[in-house]
Design an enzyme around this catalytic site. Sequence first.
Site, PDB file in Angstrom:
ATOM      1  N   HIS A 129      50.695   2.698   9.538  1.00 48.42           N
ATOM      2  CA  HIS A 129      49.413   2.902  10.217  1.00 48.42           C
ATOM      3  C   HIS A 129      48.304   3.351   9.266  1.00 48.42           C
ATOM      4  CE1 HIS A 129      51.089   2.221  14.126  1.00 48.42           C
ATOM      5  NE2 HIS A 129      51.881   3.276  14.080  1.00 48.42           N
ATOM      6  N   ASP A 166      58.528  -2.491  13.520  1.00 50.09           N
ATOM      7  CA  ASP A 166      58.322  -1.248  14.253  1.00 50.09           C
ATOM      8  C   ASP A 166      57.815  -1.583  15.652  1.00 50.09           C
ATOM      9  OD1 ASP A 166      57.884   1.902  13.454  1.00 50.09           O
ATOM     10  OD2 ASP A 166      56.466   1.271  14.986  1.00 50.09           O
ATOM     11  N   HIS A 168      55.432  -0.292  17.102  1.00 52.68           N
ATOM     12  CA  HIS A 168      53.977  -0.222  17.065  1.00 52.68           C
ATOM     13  C   HIS A 168      53.425  -1.208  16.027  1.00 52.68           C
ATOM     14  CE1 HIS A 168      55.392   3.848  18.287  1.00 52.68           C
ATOM     15  NE2 HIS A 168      54.458   3.691  19.206  1.00 52.68           N
ATOM     16  N   ASP A 253      62.092   2.188  16.464  1.00 50.43           N
ATOM     17  CA  ASP A 253      61.667   2.739  17.746  1.00 50.43           C
ATOM     18  C   ASP A 253      61.570   1.680  18.843  1.00 50.43           C
ATOM     19  OD1 ASP A 253      59.638   1.741  16.152  1.00 50.43           O
ATOM     20  OD2 ASP A 253      58.317   3.456  16.378  1.00 50.43           O
TER      21      ASP A 253
END
Length: 315
Positions: A129, A166, A168, A253
């Site tokens: 990120h 991931d 995200h 995740d």
Amino acid sequence: MNEPIQRVGVHYNACYERHDTGPGHPESAERYRVLESALATLPPEFVRLPCRRARVAEILLVHEHYYHDLVYRDTETFADRLRSGDTAICEESYDVALEATGAVLEAVDTVMAGVVSVAFCAVRPPGHHATAARGMGFCIFNHVAIAARYLQSHHGLKKIAIIDWDVHHGNGTEAIFIEDPTVCYISLHEANLYPYTDDSSERGQGAGQGVNLNIPLPNHSDGSIALQQWTAQLEPLIDAFQPDFLLISAGFDARTGDPIGGLRWTDETYAEMTRRCLVLADKWCGGRIVSTLEGGYNPQGLAAAVLAHVRALAR
């Protein structure tokens, strides 16, 4: 298990426990301790890779100088959060983040030297990120993005592919390379989830048009949906791009039972994606892969999924 067919490098170290995110934070030292214990059960055929601290010049391969200095100042002044975003920090976080980036670069060097064929780096804090000028989403420095630039500047490789699985979207990695035709970024992630930047129509900008790919996946979907999209979208782009090296932003995740993600991937999903990465790397990259830990917040689930990934790297 049987002895690996190829030499797999694995990096993990207790130094990453020094990054203290505070009580109740999902990206915790306890999460990492459970993963360390699991990785310590691997047989000696898996080569333990060492630490090294990244140099500031290596961080600046992708990050703005003022952002590097902000991270340093915020940790030196005992801030509990980066001023640039929502990343929890402590006085040790700058040093730990340098160790994490350095470990990934050490793994790149080890693979390029042929000491191991592939490597997995269990580091924290995560990185995908982090943009050039902002830390956010638990991330400080973008280890995988720095590794891509390092492969080009230090090892002279031309084209790098990054596969990010991931849960995200890796907005930082995408933003860093959005106009770059030499780095192909592909993200499989849950739709409509933080950081809400997962536009499937974003295929790159300027000279980088066509080498960015976002694959948002429906909430509660299982691994079969991701693997269908892998075949339909990811593989054709990698084959068209023909990279010299494959990097993986390996978040766990999306695994069923994760407290943050809403997908239902299994350990076998991760093993199968890993096997598919090996096929692509054999085809285009001389077999070379470095995988780096991103998310995964159910400690036992994280450990199980990582072991599935690492064992699959050994073929």
